[in-house]
Write a protein that holds these residues in place. Structure first.
Motif, PDB file in Angstrom:
ATOM      1  N   GLY A   1       0.741  -1.149   0.031  1.00 21.21           N
ATOM      2  CA  GLY A   1       0.140  -0.073   0.072  1.00 21.21           C
ATOM      3  C   GLY A   1       0.776   1.319   0.153  1.00 21.21           C
ATOM      4  N   ARG A   2       2.110   1.238   0.616  1.00 19.78           N
ATOM      5  CA  ARG A   2       2.884   2.431   0.835  1.00 19.78           C
ATOM      6  C   ARG A   2       3.584   2.394  -0.466  1.00 19.78           C
ATOM      7  N   HIS A   3       3.682   1.464  -1.248  1.00 17.70           N
ATOM      8  CA  HIS A   3       4.451   1.566  -2.616  1.00 17.70           C
ATOM      9  C   HIS A   3       3.407   2.165  -3.722  1.00 17.70           C
ATOM     10  N   LEU A   4       2.209   1.551  -3.394  1.00 22.76           N
ATOM     11  CA  LEU A   4       1.139   2.262  -4.190  1.00 22.76           C
ATOM     12  C   LEU A   4       1.032   3.675  -4.096  1.00 22.76           C
ATOM     13  N   GLU A   5       0.992   4.033  -2.947  1.00 23.88           N
ATOM     14  CA  GLU A   5       1.102   5.638  -2.619  1.00 23.88           C
ATOM     15  C   GLU A   5       2.244   6.376  -3.140  1.00 23.88           C
ATOM     16  N   TYR A   6       3.293   5.683  -3.305  1.00 24.26           N
ATOM     17  CA  TYR A   6       4.470   6.266  -3.824  1.00 24.26           C
ATOM     18  C   TYR A   6       4.380   6.358  -5.513  1.00 24.26           C
ATOM     19  N   TRP A   7       3.868   5.335  -6.031  1.00 21.23           N
ATOM     20  CA  TRP A   7       3.458   5.185  -7.445  1.00 21.23           C
ATOM     21  C   TRP A   7       2.510   6.330  -7.854  1.00 21.23           C
ATOM     22  N   ILE A   8       1.359   6.278  -7.046  1.00 20.55           N
ATOM     23  CA  ILE A   8       0.407   7.602  -7.410  1.00 20.55           C
ATOM     24  C   ILE A   8       0.913   8.970  -7.356  1.00 20.55           C
ATOM     25  N   GLU A   9       1.877   9.190  -6.406  1.00 20.34           N
ATOM     26  CA  GLU A   9       2.621  10.576  -6.311  1.00 20.34           C
ATOM     27  C   GLU A   9       3.814  10.504  -7.557  1.00 20.34           C
ATOM     28  N   LYS A  10       4.554   9.586  -7.795  1.00 19.31           N
ATOM     29  CA  LYS A  10       5.246   9.481  -8.842  1.00 19.31           C
ATOM     30  C   LYS A  10       4.562   9.921 -10.331  1.00 19.31           C
ATOM     31  N   LEU A  11       3.420   9.090 -10.435  1.00 17.01           N
ATOM     32  CA  LEU A  11       2.704   9.381 -11.821  1.00 17.01           C
ATOM     33  C   LEU A  11       2.059  10.650 -11.706  1.00 17.01           C
ATOM     34  N   LYS A  12       2.135  11.515 -10.753  1.00 13.44           N
ATOM     35  CA  LYS A  12       1.142  12.559 -10.915  1.00 13.44           C
ATOM     36  C   LYS A  12       2.029  13.619 -11.605  1.00 13.44           C
ATOM     37  N   THR A  13       3.464  13.603 -11.354  1.00 16.28           N
ATOM     38  CA  THR A  13       4.129  14.462 -12.128  1.00 16.28           C
ATOM     39  C   THR A  13       4.739  13.903 -13.443  1.00 16.28           C
ATOM     40  N   GLY A  14       4.681  12.627 -13.594  1.00 12.23           N
ATOM     41  CA  GLY A  14       5.554  12.037 -14.658  1.00 12.23           C
ATOM     42  C   GLY A  14       4.544  11.622 -15.911  1.00 12.23           C
ATOM     43  N   SER A  15       3.423  12.036 -15.830  1.00 12.51           N
ATOM     44  CA  SER A  15       2.445  11.581 -16.711  1.00 12.51           C
ATOM     45  C   SER A  15       1.759  12.580 -17.311  1.00 12.51           C
ATOM     46  N   ASP A  16       0.780  12.288 -18.506  1.00 16.01           N
ATOM     47  CA  ASP A  16      -0.268  13.321 -18.941  1.00 16.01           C
ATOM     48  C   ASP A  16      -1.593  13.331 -18.143  1.00 16.01           C
ATOM     49  N   ILE A  17      -1.498  12.521 -17.146  1.00 15.24           N
ATOM     50  CA  ILE A  17      -2.746  12.421 -16.256  1.00 15.24           C
ATOM     51  C   ILE A  17      -2.492  13.041 -14.859  1.00 15.24           C
ATOM     52  N   GLU A  18      -3.483  13.837 -14.275  1.00 13.85           N
ATOM     53  CA  GLU A  18      -3.512  14.574 -13.173  1.00 13.85           C
ATOM     54  C   GLU A  18      -4.422  13.559 -12.053  1.00 13.85           C
ATOM     55  N   VAL A  19      -3.829  13.505 -10.843  1.00 13.39           N
ATOM     56  CA  VAL A  19      -4.667  12.715  -9.925  1.00 13.39           C
ATOM     57  C   VAL A  19      -5.288  13.929  -9.206  1.00 13.39           C
ATOM     58  N   ILE A  20      -6.491  14.032  -9.192  1.00 19.87           N
ATOM     59  CA  ILE A  20      -7.072  15.002  -8.607  1.00 19.87           C
ATOM     60  C   ILE A  20      -7.533  14.781  -7.104  1.00 19.87           C
ATOM     61  N   ASP A  21      -7.860  13.359  -6.786  1.00 16.48           N
ATOM     62  CA  ASP A  21      -7.930  12.947  -5.371  1.00 16.48           C
ATOM     63  C   ASP A  21      -7.745  11.444  -5.589  1.00 16.48           C
ATOM     64  N   SER A  22      -7.469  10.654  -4.285  1.00 21.33           N
ATOM     65  CA  SER A  22      -7.376   9.364  -4.495  1.00 21.33           C
ATOM     66  C   SER A  22      -7.341   8.683  -2.781  1.00 21.33           C
ATOM     67  N   VAL A  23      -7.824   7.491  -2.788  1.00 19.26           N
ATOM     68  CA  VAL A  23      -7.911   6.887  -1.368  1.00 19.26           C
ATOM     69  C   VAL A  23      -7.518   5.329  -1.768  1.00 19.26           C
ATOM     70  N   ILE A  24      -6.538   4.896  -0.790  1.00 21.80           N
ATOM     71  CA  ILE A  24      -6.239   3.543  -0.816  1.00 21.80           C
ATOM     72  C   ILE A  24      -7.180   2.958   0.159  1.00 21.80           C
ATOM     73  N   MET A  25      -7.735   1.681  -0.089  1.00 23.96           N
ATOM     74  CA  MET A  25      -8.274   0.917   0.898  1.00 23.96           C
ATOM     75  C   MET A  25      -7.660  -0.368   1.022  1.00 23.96           C
ATOM     76  N   PRO A  26      -8.239  -1.374   2.066  1.00 21.72           N
ATOM     77  CA  PRO A  26      -7.420  -2.534   2.193  1.00 21.72           C
ATOM     78  C   PRO A  26      -7.357  -3.580   0.954  1.00 21.72           C
ATOM     79  N   ASN A  27      -8.336  -3.460   0.053  1.00 21.32           N
ATOM     80  CA  ASN A  27      -8.412  -4.322  -1.226  1.00 21.32           C
ATOM     81  C   ASN A  27      -8.443  -3.695  -2.255  1.00 21.32           C
ATOM     82  N   HIS A  28      -8.504  -2.357  -2.483  1.00 21.44           N
ATOM     83  CA  HIS A  28      -8.646  -1.546  -3.689  1.00 21.44           C
ATOM     84  C   HIS A  28      -8.380  -0.063  -3.758  1.00 21.44           C
TER      85      HIS A  28
END
Length: 176
Positions: free
Chosen positions: A46-73
């Protein structure tokens, strides 16, 4: 095998718009973390997923407006950078995508769209991390997406994400 992407909107190419995306862990295993007393505690994956969400916020042509990580999704509210230049702009442009009145169909199968590439990069980065760490982990093959077409839908998704951890026991993906 047929068209495995037939569940995507035929009128949209998934390259420009605002989307609510949900990605699940295979078999709904609670591999990303756990919720205790209304607080989400992330496991290593989950922490690594959080890292990837942050990483891809700046390195792609997609903007993450909001997110939430849950236990299984996890859920993402994302927009293409062609459609959104910054978060303030997202507030004024939310829900701008509408179905074509002309009935034009997209012939692309969506697997190379901006949205699909973004989600696949995210899933792939987390999967590679888990394998490297010897953690048994897999994603569900596909992901869910909703095209946000109105300001009301945009606000509903933001509200859902904000209270998702708090409402875990009522979540459709909830498993004890």
């Amino acid at each position: 095998m047929g068209d495995r992407h037939q569940f995507r909107a035929k009128w949209h190419d998934y390259n420009n718009g605002i989307y609510f995306v949900t990605v699940c862990v295979k078999d709904m295993k609670q591999s990303l973390g756990r919720i205790i007393d209304g607080e989400m505690t992330l496991y290593n994956v989950g922490r690594h997923l959080e890292y990837w969400i942050e990483k891809l916020k700046t390195g792609s042509d997609i903007e993450v407006i909001d997110s939430v990580i849950m236990p299984n999704h996890f859920h993402l509210l994302v927009g293409t950078r062609l459609n959104i230049s910054d978060s303030a702009n997202a507030e004024t442009n939310r829900g701008c995508l509408q179905k074509s009145a002309h009935g034009d169909e997209c012939t692309d199968f969506h697997h190379n769209s901006r949205l699909a590439v973004f989600v696949n990069n995210l899933k792939g980065g987390v999967t590679r991390f888990a394998k490297k760490q010897g953690i048994p982990f897999q994603w569900q093959e596909r992901y869910y997406d909703n095209i946000i077409t109105t300001a009301h839908a945009f606000d509903n998704v933001l509200n859902y994400i904000m209270y998702n951890v708090e409402n875990w026991d009522k979540d459709r993906f909830y498993k004890e």
